[in-house]
Design a protein around this motif. Structure first.
Motif, short mmCIF file in Angstrom:
data_model
loop_
_atom_site.label_atom_id
_atom_site.label_comp_id
_atom_site.label_asym_id
_atom_site.label_seq_id
_atom_site.Cartn_x
_atom_site.Cartn_y
_atom_site.Cartn_z
N GLN A 323 96.04 40.95 -37.03
CA GLN A 323 94.52 40.59 -37.47
C GLN A 323 93.46 40.79 -36.35
N ALA A 324 94.10 40.90 -35.05
CA ALA A 324 93.26 41.13 -33.95
C ALA A 324 92.77 42.58 -34.13
N ALA A 325 93.92 43.50 -34.29
CA ALA A 325 93.31 44.80 -34.37
C ALA A 325 92.66 45.00 -35.40
N LYS A 326 92.57 44.46 -36.50
CA LYS A 326 91.26 44.61 -37.73
C LYS A 326 90.07 44.04 -37.30
N ASP A 327 90.35 42.79 -36.08
CA ASP A 327 88.97 42.37 -35.90
C ASP A 327 88.41 42.71 -34.52
N LYS A 328 89.16 43.94 -34.05
CA LYS A 328 88.71 44.63 -32.78
C LYS A 328 88.70 43.89 -31.63
N ALA A 329 89.80 42.74 -31.44
CA ALA A 329 89.59 41.87 -30.43
C ALA A 329 90.93 42.22 -29.56
N ALA A 352 104.76 45.80 -34.13
CA ALA A 352 103.42 45.48 -34.70
C ALA A 352 102.32 46.14 -33.68
N ALA A 353 102.55 45.89 -32.42
CA ALA A 353 101.58 46.29 -31.41
C ALA A 353 101.71 47.81 -31.36
N ASN A 354 102.90 48.59 -31.39
CA ASN A 354 102.81 49.96 -31.47
C ASN A 354 102.07 50.54 -32.64
N GLU A 355 102.24 49.73 -33.79
CA GLU A 355 101.68 50.35 -34.85
C GLU A 355 100.12 50.40 -34.87
N VAL A 356 99.68 49.51 -34.26
CA VAL A 356 98.02 49.39 -34.22
C VAL A 356 97.50 49.84 -32.70
#
Ligand code: PGA
Ligand code: ZN
Length: 427
Positions: A323-329, A352-356
């Motif tokens: 979600q944070a990756a989508k939000d750019k936060a 998930a962190a690696n993915e984004v």
């Protein structure tokens, strides 16, 4: 196959009770782990089960220990220890709550981590090697993030900012990073003593922050880096954990030392000034966990200059990272196994962190023990960074010393140093 699971009450670095679990196998191998405990916790992280009442200030864990022995153990006996994912899924099912409040996050993580240790023992591998092969990762020696001054909830809120830390991405080896950090820690102590500010240490062993402003702490830290013979911002950089949820939310922030209430924009302005003035390359939880717009604005303004770590904001939750990756936060995540409650969920967050494209920092809690599992996790996953607290006290040094021993392993790749950080924010 698992033949026996036993939990008991042991004690953490703050003298609080915590849960230790042993997982035994039919072939005689065993694994053991102890739950750590946070003091500045995110509202969405797994919660520890404490007994409440008068005994031990309500902090006792008899209930959590009994949950392992009476509820988790019977379900685990006979299971294949190599099925970490299946076992963790079963623990989650038995608990059945969102925040693991029924069985207790402390009971869950001690048991889940002990299972991982038992699996490593079954494979006759050290934990880091088992983690690397189980999750298909290339082991590396992490860059340490080490506290020099402790503040916030870890030092009676003497200063607002929780962690004033250094990282040495310019070091050639892990050993060299330790040596330079030791010099900075000692130099900071000398400054404190000279100014009559020496007042012991905070919860994680960093110097107790006798300062009249947050900025004075930053100035002192920068001076300590110089006194250690380093050029601030060259090999050594400053890293902060603001832990902003401790003194604010999306509706405003109350910085005790600044003696004024400010809004989100005001917070971003203060942090921006610090980034300009001091060699800060990493900031954790710059805004509160509910301040999505603030975290977005801060990331937009400084995301290409500094590493922005979500701790309370992301609570080691894969969904929140996505979600944070989508939000750019944020652009990085702190991985605390007990925030997730099971090893599998913590690793899922790392993946998930690696993915984004977020960096990961494996982290200790302010309440720790001699358990060095996180050293092995950070190395085995190749996470790149490790945050453990300060450069004193054995519950902290145990983790660093384990890294030092493991430097000798040929299969562990090079010290991360500046490598994944270079070309982005360091220099
Ligand atoms: P905690 O703090 O372990 O007390 O929650 C550590 C951190 O905020 O990083
Ligand atoms: Zn934090």
């Amino acid at each position: 196959k698992i033949s026996k699971v036993v939990a008991r009450r042991v004690w953490d670095s703050r003298g609080n009770p915590t849960v230790e679990t042993d997982v035994y196998l039919e072939n005689g191998a065993m694994g053991r782990a102890i739950a750590p405990a946070g003091a500045s916790r995110g509202t969405r992280e797994a919660v520890d089960l404490r007994d409440g009442g008068d005994r031990l200030g309500g902090m006792d864990v008899q209930g959590a220990v009994a949950n392992v022995n009476e509820k988790l153990a019977p379900a685990m006996i006979g299971r294949d220890v190599l099925d970490q994912k299946g076992i963790d899924a079963q623990l989650i099912e038995i608990d059945g709550t969102k925040l693991k409040s029924a069985i207790g996050g402390n009971a869950m993580i001690a048991t889940s981590l002990a299972t991982l240790h038992a699996a490593a023992a079954y494979n006759e591998k050290p934990l880091w090697a088992h983690v690397a092969s189980a999750y298909g990762r290339k082991p590396t020696m992490p860059l340490p993030e080490i506290q020099i001054f402790g503040g916030g909830a870890h030092a009676g809120r003497r200063v607002d900012v929780q962690d004033f830390m250094v990282m040495v991405p310019g070091a050639e080896t892990f050993d060299e990073a330790m040596e330079i950090t030791s010099n900075v820690y000692r130099a900071a102590g000398k400054i404190m003593a000279k100014r009559g500010h020496m007042a012991g240490v905070a919860d994680e062993g960093g110097w107790w922050p006798v300062f009249s402003s947050n900025e004075e702490a930053l100035e002192t830290l920068t001076q300590a880096i110089e006194d250690a013979g380093e050029v601030p911002g060259e090999r050594v950089i400053i890293s902060l954990d603001i832990a902003a949820s401790e003194f604010g939310n999306k509706d405003g922030y109350k910085l005790a030392l600044e003696d004024r209430a400010i809004d989100t924009d005001g917070m971003i302005e203060i942090l921006g000034k610090w980034i300009e003035k001091y060699p800060i390359a990493s900031i954790e939880d710059p805004l509160a966990e509910d301040d999505v717009a603030g975290n977005q604005a801060f990331t937009k303004a400084f995301g290409d200059k500094v590493q922005i770590i979500g701790d309370d904001y992301l609570v080691t939750n894969a969904e929140l990272v996505r979600q944070a990756a989508k939000d750019k936060a944020c652009n990085a995540v702190l991985v605390k196994v007990n925030q997730a409650g099971t090893v599998s969920e913590a690793v899922e967050t790392f993946e998930a962190a690696n993915e984004v494209g977020y960096r990961s920092i494996v982290s200790a809690r302010s309440g720790e023990t001699e358990d060095v599992s996180i050293t092995h996790l950070s190395i085995g996953l190749g996470a790149g960074q490790l945050k453990v607290g300060s450069f004193t006290r054995s519950e902290r040094m145990a983790k660093w010393n384990e890294c030092i021993r493991l430097q000798e392993e040929k299969e562990i790749g090079a010290f991360v140093g500046g490598e994944p950080l270079k070309n982005t924010w360091w220099k």
